[in-house]
Write a protein that holds these residues in place. Structure first.
Motif, PDB file in Angstrom:
ATOM      1  N   GLY A  74      -0.082  -7.932 -13.222  1.00  0.00           N
ATOM      2  CA  GLY A  74      -1.409  -7.788 -12.640  1.00  0.00           C
ATOM      3  C   GLY A  74      -1.708  -8.827 -11.575  1.00  0.00           C
ATOM      4  N   ARG A  75      -0.818  -8.974 -10.603  1.00  0.00           N
ATOM      5  CA  ARG A  75      -1.029  -9.953  -9.540  1.00  0.00           C
ATOM      6  C   ARG A  75      -2.076  -9.467  -8.537  1.00  0.00           C
ATOM      7  NH1 ARG A  75       1.176 -13.559 -12.686  1.00  0.00           N
ATOM      8  NH2 ARG A  75       3.371 -13.157 -13.112  1.00  0.00           N
ATOM      9  N   SER A  76      -2.762 -10.412  -7.908  1.00  0.00           N
ATOM     10  CA  SER A  76      -3.740 -10.070  -6.880  1.00  0.00           C
ATOM     11  C   SER A  76      -3.060  -9.317  -5.742  1.00  0.00           C
ATOM     12  CB  SER A  76      -4.406 -11.334  -6.324  1.00  0.00           C
ATOM     13  OG  SER A  76      -5.174 -11.975  -7.311  1.00  0.00           O
ATOM     14  N   HIS A  77      -3.686  -8.230  -5.310  1.00  0.00           N
ATOM     15  CA  HIS A  77      -3.204  -7.409  -4.201  1.00  0.00           C
ATOM     16  C   HIS A  77      -1.810  -6.821  -4.452  1.00  0.00           C
ATOM     17  CE1 HIS A  77      -6.032  -9.501  -1.050  1.00  0.00           C
ATOM     18  NE2 HIS A  77      -6.666  -9.134  -2.150  1.00  0.00           N
ATOM     19  N   GLN A  78      -1.389  -6.805  -5.708  1.00  0.00           N
ATOM     20  CA  GLN A  78      -0.021  -6.386  -6.019  1.00  0.00           C
ATOM     21  C   GLN A  78       0.339  -5.012  -5.472  1.00  0.00           C
ATOM     22  OE1 GLN A  78       1.442  -6.955 -10.071  1.00  0.00           O
ATOM     23  NE2 GLN A  78       2.346  -4.909 -10.044  1.00  0.00           N
ATOM     24  N   LEU A  79      -0.485  -4.019  -5.752  1.00  0.00           N
ATOM     25  CA  LEU A  79      -0.160  -2.653  -5.341  1.00  0.00           C
ATOM     26  C   LEU A  79      -0.146  -2.528  -3.824  1.00  0.00           C
ATOM     27  CD1 LEU A  79      -2.279  -0.697  -7.979  1.00  0.00           C
ATOM     28  CD2 LEU A  79       0.122  -1.405  -8.109  1.00  0.00           C
ATOM     29  N   ARG A  80      -1.080  -3.203  -3.181  1.00  0.00           N
ATOM     30  CA  ARG A  80      -1.184  -3.130  -1.720  1.00  0.00           C
ATOM     31  C   ARG A  80       0.036  -3.765  -1.046  1.00  0.00           C
ATOM     32  NH1 ARG A  80      -7.304  -5.419  -1.270  1.00  0.00           N
ATOM     33  NH2 ARG A  80      -7.099  -4.923   0.949  1.00  0.00           N
ATOM     34  N   VAL A  81       0.435  -4.943  -1.518  1.00  0.00           N
ATOM     35  CA  VAL A  81       1.573  -5.645  -0.915  1.00  0.00           C
ATOM     36  C   VAL A  81       2.890  -4.965  -1.275  1.00  0.00           C
ATOM     37  CG1 VAL A  81       2.791  -7.850  -0.747  1.00  0.00           C
ATOM     38  CG2 VAL A  81       0.294  -7.807  -0.908  1.00  0.00           C
ATOM     39  N   HIS A  82       3.019  -4.489  -2.492  1.00  0.00           N
ATOM     40  CA  HIS A  82       4.252  -3.811  -2.883  1.00  0.00           C
ATOM     41  C   HIS A  82       4.484  -2.539  -2.068  1.00  0.00           C
ATOM     42  CE1 HIS A  82       5.355  -5.644  -7.072  1.00  0.00           C
ATOM     43  NE2 HIS A  82       5.708  -6.410  -6.053  1.00  0.00           N
ATOM     44  N   MET A  83       3.446  -1.735  -1.856  1.00  0.00           N
ATOM     45  CA  MET A  83       3.635  -0.523  -1.068  1.00  0.00           C
ATOM     46  C   MET A  83       3.913  -0.860   0.395  1.00  0.00           C
ATOM     47  SD  MET A  83       3.715   1.882  -3.195  1.00  0.00           S
ATOM     48  CE  MET A  83       3.727   3.294  -2.071  1.00  0.00           C
ATOM     49  N   LEU A  84       3.266  -1.909   0.895  1.00  0.00           N
ATOM     50  CA  LEU A  84       3.560  -2.364   2.255  1.00  0.00           C
ATOM     51  C   LEU A  84       5.017  -2.796   2.363  1.00  0.00           C
ATOM     52  CD1 LEU A  84       2.536  -3.285   5.111  1.00  0.00           C
ATOM     53  CD2 LEU A  84       2.115  -5.521   4.060  1.00  0.00           C
ATOM     54  N   SER A  85       5.528  -3.435   1.325  1.00  0.00           N
ATOM     55  CA  SER A  85       6.888  -3.980   1.364  1.00  0.00           C
ATOM     56  C   SER A  85       7.954  -2.896   1.456  1.00  0.00           C
ATOM     57  CB  SER A  85       7.143  -4.844   0.114  1.00  0.00           C
ATOM     58  OG  SER A  85       7.320  -4.035  -1.043  1.00  0.00           O
ATOM     59  N   ILE A  86       7.648  -1.681   1.034  1.00  0.00           N
ATOM     60  CA  ILE A  86       8.617  -0.583   1.153  1.00  0.00           C
ATOM     61  C   ILE A  86       8.284   0.320   2.340  1.00  0.00           C
ATOM     62  CG2 ILE A  86       9.191  -0.655  -1.305  1.00  0.00           C
ATOM     63  CD1 ILE A  86       7.527   1.933  -1.654  1.00  0.00           C
ATOM     64  N   GLY A  87       7.388  -0.170   3.205  1.00  0.00           N
ATOM     65  CA  GLY A  87       7.103   0.544   4.441  1.00  0.00           C
ATOM     66  C   GLY A  87       6.025   1.597   4.369  1.00  0.00           C
ATOM     67  N   HIS A  88       5.209   1.578   3.298  1.00  0.00           N
ATOM     68  CA  HIS A  88       4.188   2.603   3.131  1.00  0.00           C
ATOM     69  C   HIS A  88       2.849   1.979   2.750  1.00  0.00           C
ATOM     70  CE1 HIS A  88       7.276   5.639   3.528  1.00  0.00           C
ATOM     71  NE2 HIS A  88       8.016   4.966   2.661  1.00  0.00           N
ATOM     72  N   PRO A  89       2.173   1.324   3.704  1.00  0.00           N
ATOM     73  CA  PRO A  89       0.879   0.697   3.419  1.00  0.00           C
ATOM     74  C   PRO A  89      -0.157   1.719   2.980  1.00  0.00           C
ATOM     75  CG  PRO A  89       1.218   0.899   5.779  1.00  0.00           C
ATOM     76  CD  PRO A  89       2.529   1.255   5.133  1.00  0.00           C
ATOM     77  N   LEU A  90      -1.130   1.257   2.232  1.00  0.00           N
ATOM     78  CA  LEU A  90      -2.190   2.148   1.781  1.00  0.00           C
ATOM     79  C   LEU A  90      -3.143   2.448   2.923  1.00  0.00           C
ATOM     80  CD1 LEU A  90      -2.994   0.790  -1.790  1.00  0.00           C
ATOM     81  CD2 LEU A  90      -1.170   2.329  -1.017  1.00  0.00           C
ATOM     82  N   LEU A  91      -3.625   3.668   2.967  1.00  0.00           N
ATOM     83  CA  LEU A  91      -4.538   4.073   4.028  1.00  0.00           C
ATOM     84  C   LEU A  91      -5.830   3.263   3.957  1.00  0.00           C
ATOM     85  CD1 LEU A  91      -4.267   7.984   4.102  1.00  0.00           C
ATOM     86  CD2 LEU A  91      -2.693   6.246   5.004  1.00  0.00           C
ATOM     87  N   GLY A  92      -6.361   2.908   5.124  1.00  0.00           N
ATOM     88  CA  GLY A  92      -7.641   2.221   5.185  1.00  0.00           C
ATOM     89  C   GLY A  92      -7.628   0.788   4.699  1.00  0.00           C
ATOM     90  N   ASP A  93      -6.445   0.199   4.535  1.00  0.00           N
ATOM     91  CA  ASP A  93      -6.354  -1.173   4.029  1.00  0.00           C
ATOM     92  C   ASP A  93      -6.531  -2.163   5.175  1.00  0.00           C
ATOM     93  OD1 ASP A  93      -5.728  -3.593   2.870  1.00  0.00           O
ATOM     94  OD2 ASP A  93      -4.074  -2.792   1.681  1.00  0.00           O
ATOM     95  N   ARG A  94      -7.709  -2.773   5.222  1.00  0.00           N
ATOM     96  CA  ARG A  94      -8.041  -3.651   6.334  1.00  0.00           C
ATOM     97  C   ARG A  94      -7.257  -4.960   6.336  1.00  0.00           C
ATOM     98  NH1 ARG A  94     -14.551  -3.178   6.094  1.00  0.00           N
ATOM     99  NH2 ARG A  94     -14.122  -2.462   3.973  1.00  0.00           N
ATOM    100  N   LEU A  95      -6.602  -5.291   5.238  1.00  0.00           N
ATOM    101  CA  LEU A  95      -5.797  -6.509   5.186  1.00  0.00           C
ATOM    102  C   LEU A  95      -4.339  -6.267   5.537  1.00  0.00           C
ATOM    103  CD1 LEU A  95      -7.015  -8.453   2.016  1.00  0.00           C
ATOM    104  CD2 LEU A  95      -7.305  -9.104   4.415  1.00  0.00           C
ATOM    105  N   TYR A  96      -3.816  -5.115   5.167  1.00  0.00           N
ATOM    106  CA  TYR A  96      -2.374  -4.910   5.278  1.00  0.00           C
ATOM    107  C   TYR A  96      -1.945  -3.725   6.133  1.00  0.00           C
ATOM    108  CZ  TYR A  96      -2.486  -8.176   1.346  1.00  0.00           C
ATOM    109  OH  TYR A  96      -2.710  -9.273   0.551  1.00  0.00           O
TER     110      TYR A  96
END
Length: 211
Positions: A151-173
């Motif tokens: 349960g790390r902070s921003h885990q899902l957002r950073v992990h999906m970014l790391s495989i080249g698929h950022p989450l839609l509408g993510d103003r940080l990533y």
């Protein structure tokens, strides 16, 4: 502030299950203009005993469990700490993953020079694991189910970014088309499994994603 847009999904003497809207803090921020939050709204509108157990990011919507007494708070907090809970998220990610499912095992840490962003760091990062599965494929994005093991902070957002698929509408990533594809962060806590803090019964709560 009123309880506007906070859905009470379940209520019993030990805890509440609520649906946190996007753009609402789980707990008060340090700045004076960040005092409005979910737990304060609950405490000021009929639930003065409400105690936060876990959090969702400001932009993430979905299920949270709120304890209503010290013993329940202690037991629910233990379940999260010992990873006895079950959590599933629904998200929209940019692009088309080559596989239909996968496992991401990449350590994460806070990145102070670019706060509040987090980054993958194999030397100083804390262990983080996420399972992902494609539910639907669309022209430019996919609907995915994300299951965090940690349960790390921003885990899902950073992990999906790391495989080249950022989450839609993510103003940080997200950037460019991925950022503009959705008016909000497309991440929603859709399922939570806990053991009742008093009876031990395994309970599952669902809250459909609004996108």
């Amino acid at each position: 502030m009123p309880l506007t847009h906070i859905g009470i999904l379940h209520e019993d003497p030990a805890f509440l299950i609520v649906n946190k809207p996007t753009l609402l803090l789980s707990v008060p921020g340090r700045a004076e203009d960040n005092k409005d939050c979910l737990i304060t709204r609950l405490q000021e509108n009929g639930y003065p005993e409400a105690r936060i157990v876990h959090r969702l990011d400001w932009e993430t919507s979905g299920i949270l469990v709120i304890a209503r007494d010290p013993d329940s708070h202690r037991e629910l907090s233990r379940q999260f700490h010992d990873r006895e809970t079950g959590k599933r998220y629904i998200a929209l990610c940019w692009g088309q993953p080559a596989a239909d499912a996968g496992h991401i095992d990449l350590p994460l840490r806070y990145d102070p020079p670019n706060k509040p962003r987090h980054i993958v760091d194999h030397e100083q990062g804390k262990p983080a694991q996420t399972f992902w599965q494609v539910l639907e494929r669309h022209a430019e994005h996919c609907r995915v189910e994300l299951t965090p093991i940690t349960g790390r902070s921003h885990q899902l957002r950073v992990h999906m970014l790391s495989i080249g698929h950022p989450l839609l509408g993510d103003r940080l990533y997200a950037e460019g088309a991925a950022l503009e594809a959705c008016p909000r962060l497309a991440l929603h806590a859709a399922r939570l499994e806990i053991n009742h803090p008093q009876t031990g019964e395994r309970l599952t709560f669902d809250c459909p994603a609004p996108f």
